[in-house]
Design an enzyme around this catalytic site. Structure first.
Site, PDB file in Angstrom:
ATOM      1  CG  ASP A 503      -1.946   1.095   1.197  1.00  0.00           C
ATOM      2  OD1 ASP A 503      -2.048   1.801   0.175  1.00  0.00           O
ATOM      3  OD2 ASP A 503      -2.626   1.277   2.218  1.00  0.00           O
ATOM      4  CD  GLU A 512      -1.409   5.240 -13.176  1.00  0.00           C
ATOM      5  OE1 GLU A 512      -1.185   4.164 -13.741  1.00  0.00           O
ATOM      6  OE2 GLU A 512      -1.190   6.340 -13.704  1.00  0.00           O
TER       7      GLU A 512
END
Ligand SMILES: *[C@@H]1O[C@H](CO)[C@@H](O)[C@H](O)[C@H]1NC(C)=O
Ligand SMILES: *[C@@H]1O[C@H](CO)[C@@H](O)[C@H](O)[C@H]1NC(C)=O
Ligand SMILES: *[C@@H]1O[C@H](CO)[C@@H](O)[C@H](O)[C@H]1NC(C)=O
Ligand SMILES: *[C@@H]1O[C@H](CO)[C@@H](O)[C@H](O)[C@H]1NC(C)=O
Ligand SMILES: *[C@@H]1O[C@H](CO)[C@@H](O)[C@H](O)[C@H]1NC(C)=O
Ligand SMILES: *[C@@H]1O[C@H](CO)[C@@H](O)[C@H](O)[C@H]1NC(C)=O
Ligand SMILES: *[C@@H]1O[C@H](CO)[C@@H](O)[C@H](O)[C@H]1NC(C)=O
Ligand SMILES: *[C@@H]1O[C@H](CO)[C@@H](O)[C@H](O)[C@H]1NC(C)=O
Ligand SMILES: *[C@@H]1O[C@H](CO)[C@@H](O)[C@H](O)[C@H]1NC(C)=O
Ligand SMILES: *[C@@H]1O[C@H](CO)[C@@H](O)[C@H](O)[C@H]1NC(C)=O
Length: 624
Positions: A503, A512
């Site tokens: 993360d 993204e």
């Protein structure tokens, strides 16, 4: 696809040298479909002492998934949040602020013909508007509403859905100043080896102040000499699909869209060509290489047929469909490839079994099961894994088409049941069945550090404002600081092939977010609302969401009318009356209405009252 499909990052900053080389290698690595044995594809950039690898703890996929008979997740909530994500991507002068941390932007976005290009949506983490993916997301947002209108109306998301489409089509209208002139790209991602947009890590609201090299958003035009039938074709498709939606409620706007669509379609056909062949679009080709343009022409013709009922368009669509020169378009459905969408659409229009057969060939690649001819691998927890960059979106795109096709076949049809079962499995994996949620601000363990710039460095909270963008970028990529605002609804790229994940913003291949990831995903969720029955879902609202208004630098939130059940906690709205989507005192924008540069400049000074006087001076000197 044998290419890197997107980048949206800091390709050339010195701090990212290792990423660049990994990226370059990936271009060739990625040509294989999906490799179930390789643990990772991506260039993980991990500091293991602070950034643990997460392997979600959902159950392993056993090969015989049976979808729950009642909805396991609140798909209406996810749709609501997904549309919020589109607000975070809005460019231009906002009629109202839905999110405290996004304001007016694109202050110097006038094209060479005097056209206002400030509207539309920014791509991913950046402020680029790339014509092909931008056109696709608008088509898809319209396709969603067209595909499952009753579901959207029942959960009170129809008006919001229309507004999201119109925010895109208003831009497309402006991007078409002359019959055979169309804006194919707005913005400069890099100049030579220096990143411009990609090297800018601040908020869009301050782009003009701090962008590297001081280069403003410039427009690149598609012309008869430098054609791009994929951009003109996709934009024609978007406007035709949108015109269908506006026909009853805003006929003048629908007619305007249809006129532009017809002209752009002729442009695409009369001057066939791909931007891949055009040095002007070299950077578009690098980040969004187009595999072919025949599919976009067929796609535009199909939507024009739906909009006009003129047989010549259907004839054209079929001609181009039958002449797709590569198989590529048949193996994925994405911003680049429309073939699979055409199978479903042409079947819907004609009921000719040949399209159902082709749709089946496409779906078969995804479907597991005994004796299956599945070619697309599945992760241990069951995600259909097309490729590592944006894996979740490829799955969501496929299942959107499955759900729409299932509706055409009838949900009781046995093949439709197979499609729906797989669709539920994939969507539920994304929403939590794998052991975590992949949608920011939804469900358990949802992502905290999406690769997204303005939710990290917002114009109301930008601690490194004024510093060298190379340092700002280093902080954005390599710090473990959480994104400061919740980017509700954004679907992340997805896991590695073994379901694992970091993360952090560094691993942007996986973290993204972008509007095209969310586009068909939003429609697939509506498909599930439709399938399970919309009466089993409650409309969701902003009630209780943290849209940033509590931040000490936030301005005043909009005031919504009392009878607005979309943005307020009021639950007492009659179902016949759709919620208002404009705050009190704000005029709904008329068809194609756009802001003038003057009003944009005024709102810049208003928007920046929090900044120091010297910064305002810089901002104004840029504008004057
Ligand atoms: C799959 O991954 C393994 C391990 O990373 C590698 O050795 C192999 O060459 C890959 N196969 C393909 C077809 O890419
Ligand atoms: C990893 O993070 C820790 C804690 O912030 C830091 O002390 C260390 O220097 C970092 N290592 C690398 C290789 O960046
Ligand atoms: C659309 O085009 C037709 C034919 O060129 C024209 O008569 C009509 O006024 C146009 N409508 C709009 C809304 O632009
Ligand atoms: C584009 O360029 C390739 C070679 O670079 C060529 O084979 C192809 O015909 C060109 N296509 C068009 C539409 O000009
Ligand atoms: C349909 O397309 C064919 C060529 O593919 C063409 O010969 C024919 O005239 C077209 N018909 C119409 C009605 O446009
Ligand atoms: C079919 O596609 C090929 C290659 O893309 C092209 O050269 C040819 O002109 C196309 N034919 C028609 C009828 O569009
Ligand atoms: C897989 O392909 C074979 C050979 O074409 C076919 O007989 C079989 O029915 C296919 N399986 C499924 C599940 O469609
Ligand atoms: C807004 O708030 C943050 C932290 O709460 C602060 O660091 C920042 O300087 C403030 N002002 C601006 C104009 O961003
Ligand atoms: C920003 O930092 C980079 C890398 O350290 C340096 O090359 C560049 O000159 C700096 N730019 C400015 C405007 O100071
Ligand atoms: C709900 O709204 C209706 C009119 O729209 C009103 O008559 C009624 O009192 C409201 N109920 C509540 C609980 O507010």
């Amino acid at each position: 696809m044998g290419f890197v499909k997107r980048f949206g990052s800091v390709a050339l900053l010195a701090t990212c040298a290792t990423m660049v080389s990994a990226q370059t290698t990936k271009k060739s690595d990625d040509s294989a479909p999906v490799n179930a044995t390789g643990p990772y594809y991506g260039p993980w950039q991990v500091n293991a002492t602070i950034d643990p690898k997460i392997t979600p703890n959902g159950p392993l996929y056993t090969g015989n998934y049976v979808a729950p008979t009642t909805a396991k997740y609140d798909y209406a909530e996810v749709i609501h949040k997904s549309y919020l994500f589109y607000h975070s991507q809005r460019s231009g002068k906002l009629p109202y602020q839905r999110l405290a941390w996004r304001g007016d932007s694109c202050f110097k976005c006038t094209g060479s013909y005097g056209e206002d290009l400030s509207g539309g949506y920014y791509e991913a983490a950046n402020t680029m508007k790339w014509g092909l993916p931008l056109g696709f997301i608008i088509t898809q947002l319209a396709f969603n509403l067209w595909a499952f209108p009753d579901a959207y109306v029942a959960i009170n998301e129809w008006n919001e859905g229309l507004e999201a489409v119109k925010w895109g089509t208003d831009y497309l209208i402006n991007a078409h100043p002359q019959d055979y002139i169309f804006v194919g790209q707005l913005g400069t991602s890099a100049v030579g080896t220096t990143d411009v947009d990609f090297g800018y890590f601040g908020p869009p609201e301050e782009y003009e102040m701090w962008v590297p090299l001081g280069i403003m958003h410039t427009a690149l035009y598609v012309t008869p000499q430098e054609p791009s039938s994929e951009i003109t074709g996709e934009s024609a498709a978007a406007m035709a699909a949108a015109s269908v939606l506006f026909k009853d409620t805003n006929p003048a706007y629908a007619a305007t869209l249809l006129n532009h669509s017809r002209v752009l379609y002729n442009f695409a056909k009369t001057y066939p060509g791909t931007y891949n062949n055009n040095t002007k679009f070299a950077l578009a080709k690098e980040w969004y290489p187009s595999s072919q343009f025949q599919d976009e022409i067929a796609w535009a013709a199909a939507w024009l047929y739906i909009a006009t009922n003129e047989k010549a368009y259907l004839n054209d669509s079929i001609t181009y469909y039958n002449n797709q020169s590569t198989q590529d378009s048949w193996s994925e459905y994405s911003w680049d490839s429309k073939g699979a969408g055409l199978h479903v659409l042409l079947y819907h229009i004609t009921k000719d079994p040949v399209y159902a057969t082709n749709a089946k060939t496409y779906f078969t690649q995804w479907l597991p099961g005994i004796g299956s001819n599945q070619t697309i691998r599945q992760t241990p927890r069951g995600l259909g894994y097309y490729e590592n960059w944006g894996s979740l979106s490829y799955a969501a795109n496929a299942v959107f088409l499955m759900l729409r096709h299932a509706k055409d076949l009838g949900y009781t049809d046995s093949y439709a049941k197979t499609l729906v079962n797989f669709a539920i499995q994939q969507i539920n994996y994304i929403l939590g069945d794998c052991g975590r949620s992949w949608v920011v601000g939804f469900g358990e363990n949802s992502p905290l550090r999406p690769y997204h710039k303005s939710s990290y460095n917002s114009y109301i909270d930008y601690p490194m404002r004024g510093q060298n963008q190379s340092l700002v970028g280093d902080d954005f990529l390599n710090s473990f600081t959480l994104n400061r605002f919740i980017l509700y609804g954004a679907l992340e790229g997805g896991p590695a092939m073994d379901d694992s994940y970091f993360d952090d913003r560094t691993n942007y291949v996986y973290t993204e977010v972008t509007q095209d990831y969310n586009a068909a995903f939003t429609g697939a969720l509506a498909g599930l609302v439709d399938y399970y029955g919309s009466k089993n879902f409650q409309p969701f609202s902003d009630c209780g969401l943290d849209l940033g208004w509590g931040h000490k630098n936030a301005s005043k939130p909009p005031t919504w009318p009392d009878d607005d059940c979309y943005h307020t906690c009021n639950k007492n709205c009659s179902t016949s009356k759709k919620a208002s989507s404009m705050p009190t005192g704000v005029e709904a924008s008329g068809p194609g209405a756009t802001s003038t540069p003057t009003s944009a400049a005024t709102s810049l000074t208003q928007g920046l009252t929090l900044l120091s006087v010297s910064m305002i001076t810089i901002a104004l000197s840029l504008l004057l």
